[in-house]
Design a protein around this motif. Sequence first.
Motif, PDB file in Angstrom:
ATOM      1  N   LYS A 109     -12.721   6.158  -3.123  1.00  0.00           N
ATOM      2  CA  LYS A 109     -12.622   5.666  -1.745  1.00  0.00           C
ATOM      3  C   LYS A 109     -11.283   4.947  -1.534  1.00  0.00           C
ATOM      4  O   LYS A 109     -10.656   5.066  -0.472  1.00  0.00           O
ATOM      5  CB  LYS A 109     -13.796   4.741  -1.432  1.00  0.00           C
ATOM      6  N   GLU A 110     -10.848   4.196  -2.543  1.00  0.00           N
ATOM      7  CA  GLU A 110      -9.559   3.510  -2.459  1.00  0.00           C
ATOM      8  C   GLU A 110      -8.412   4.529  -2.439  1.00  0.00           C
ATOM      9  O   GLU A 110      -7.454   4.393  -1.673  1.00  0.00           O
ATOM     10  CB  GLU A 110      -9.389   2.553  -3.640  1.00  0.00           C
TER      11      GLU A 110
ATOM     12  N   SER B  50       0.819  -1.208   0.000  1.00  0.00           N
ATOM     13  CA  SER B  50       0.000   0.000   0.000  1.00  0.00           C
ATOM     14  C   SER B  50       0.850   1.254   0.000  1.00  0.00           C
ATOM     15  O   SER B  50       0.565   2.220  -0.707  1.00  0.00           O
ATOM     16  CB  SER B  50      -0.916   0.008   1.233  1.00  0.00           C
TER      17      SER B  50
ATOM     18  N   GLU C 242      -8.586   7.476  -1.253  1.00  0.00           N
ATOM     19  CA  GLU C 242      -8.630   8.085   0.072  1.00  0.00           C
ATOM     20  C   GLU C 242      -7.962   7.189   1.125  1.00  0.00           C
ATOM     21  O   GLU C 242      -7.184   7.664   1.960  1.00  0.00           O
ATOM     22  CB  GLU C 242     -10.094   8.351   0.455  1.00  0.00           C
ATOM     23  N   ARG C 243      -8.247   5.890   1.061  1.00  0.00           N
ATOM     24  CA  ARG C 243      -7.658   4.954   2.020  1.00  0.00           C
ATOM     25  C   ARG C 243      -6.139   4.878   1.879  1.00  0.00           C
ATOM     26  O   ARG C 243      -5.415   4.736   2.862  1.00  0.00           O
ATOM     27  CB  ARG C 243      -8.267   3.560   1.850  1.00  0.00           C
ATOM     28  N   GLU C 244      -5.662   4.939   0.630  1.00  0.00           N
ATOM     29  CA  GLU C 244      -4.238   4.759   0.370  1.00  0.00           C
ATOM     30  C   GLU C 244      -3.466   6.075   0.294  1.00  0.00           C
ATOM     31  O   GLU C 244      -2.257   6.078   0.073  1.00  0.00           O
ATOM     32  CB  GLU C 244      -4.043   3.989  -0.946  1.00  0.00           C
TER      33      GLU C 244
END
Length: 408
Positions: free
Chosen positions: A134-135, A13, A137-139
Motif C-alpha cells: 500500500k505504501e 516522498s 502504491e501511494r509513493e
Amino acid sequence: MKYLPTQFVKTSSLCLAFSLTFLGAAALADAPDNEKNASVVGIAKEKPSEGPAVKVDEGYMVPYTMTIPGTDLTIDMIPVPGGSFLLGSPEDEEDRGEAEGPQIKVNVDPMWVAKTEINWAQYKEFMSLYNVFKEFEREGIRPVDESNKADAITAPTQLYEPSFTYEYGERPEQAAVTMTQYAAQQFTKWLSRITGEQYRLPTEAEWEYAARGGKATAFSWGDSADDIDDYAWYYDNADEGQEAVGTKKPNPFGLHDMHGNVAEWTVNQYTEDGYESFADKAPINATEVVKWPETSSPCVVRGGSWEMDPEELRSAARLASDDVEWKDSDPNFPKSPWWLTDYPSRGIGFRLFRSYKPLDKETIAKFWDSTSGEVQLDVESRVMEGRGGYGLVDEKLPEVIKAMKENQ
C-alpha cells in the motif's frame, strides 16, 4: 548496474519513490532465473556421515535451513527420496471414505519437504507485505502493470476481526491457520521469488507420499491408532487449539505433524469420484495427478487437525473445502480471497514443498497463482476497490523494504 546507496536516499516522498523504483527496476533486470538456481541449495557433493541424504546426479540431496531474506526466521527443509506408491486407501481400510479411491500407482520424484507446518512468525512476515505494498502504491514505488504483473503477488488484507483467526492463539511457534488456498499459494510465490528457489504447495499425491513415510498402512506408524498420542495433536489431546509445530514425533521421513495439529492445503480440486479419472493413466507422476481448481471450492485439504478424530488423520483421508460454510462469518462482498473464518478453517494451514528438478514456468505458475476464474475475479474486484493490492516480488524486495523503513 549500481544501486543508489541508502545514505543518498532522501526522505521526501518524491526522492524516496524515485530511488526505490530505480532499485526495484534494477532487481528485476538482474534477478536470477529460479530454474537456473533451484538445484544448488540443499545439494552436497559427498554423502554426509549422518542424517538423511538422497542420491542424485549432482551428489546428495541433504537437509538445509532456509532463512527468509530480511529476517532471522528460518524454515527447515528435509530431503524425501523418490519412489512409487499406491495413492488412496484400500477398500478394506477401516473408516475409508468413498472418495479415497480407486487406488492408483503413482511415481514420485525426489523433493524437499518442510520439516513442519508454516508457523505464525513466518506467516506474519508475509502478512506485513499488505502495508508495504500500500505504501509502494501511494509513493509510486515499483508500480505493477500488465507488463510485470506475472511477477507480482497480493498479500493478505488486514484482519477485520482477528478473533476468528486468533481464537486459539497467535504465538510465533504455533501453526498459522485460516488462510485460503490462494493465500497459501501467494506465500509460496513470495518466498520463491525472494529466495530464487521454487517453493510451492504439494499436489495431493505428493502430500500423501510424504505423509506415509514409505508405509502402506493407515498411519505412518501403522494401521492402529493406539500410538497416535506420540505422533499427533488431535481431538483427545489438544485442549487449547493448534500447538507449536514439531512437538510430536516425526514420521519415517523426518516430517512432523503430517497427521494432526493443522490440516494442510494441496493444490487439487476435490472430486467425489476420487482418482477415477487417473485410473487409466497409471502409473502417473505425482505432479500430474492434479485437478487444477476451476472454482474456489471444494479443494483438497489433507492430514486432519487438532479438532478431528483419529480416522480423519489417516494418510489417505481427504477433506473438501467449502467456501460457503468456511467463510460464513465474513461480512465482505465478495468474500475474502485471502481469509477463512469458520470451522474447520481454524485448523487449516500448509507446509512447503520443493522439487529436486525445478518445474517449467507454465507449470509452476499454476502452483503459485490460482487457476480458478472465480478466485481471480474476486481478487481483481478487491484490488479495484482499494481493498487489496499487488506488489512486485524479486530477490531485492527485502532490500527495498529496508530502505523505505529507514527513510520514513
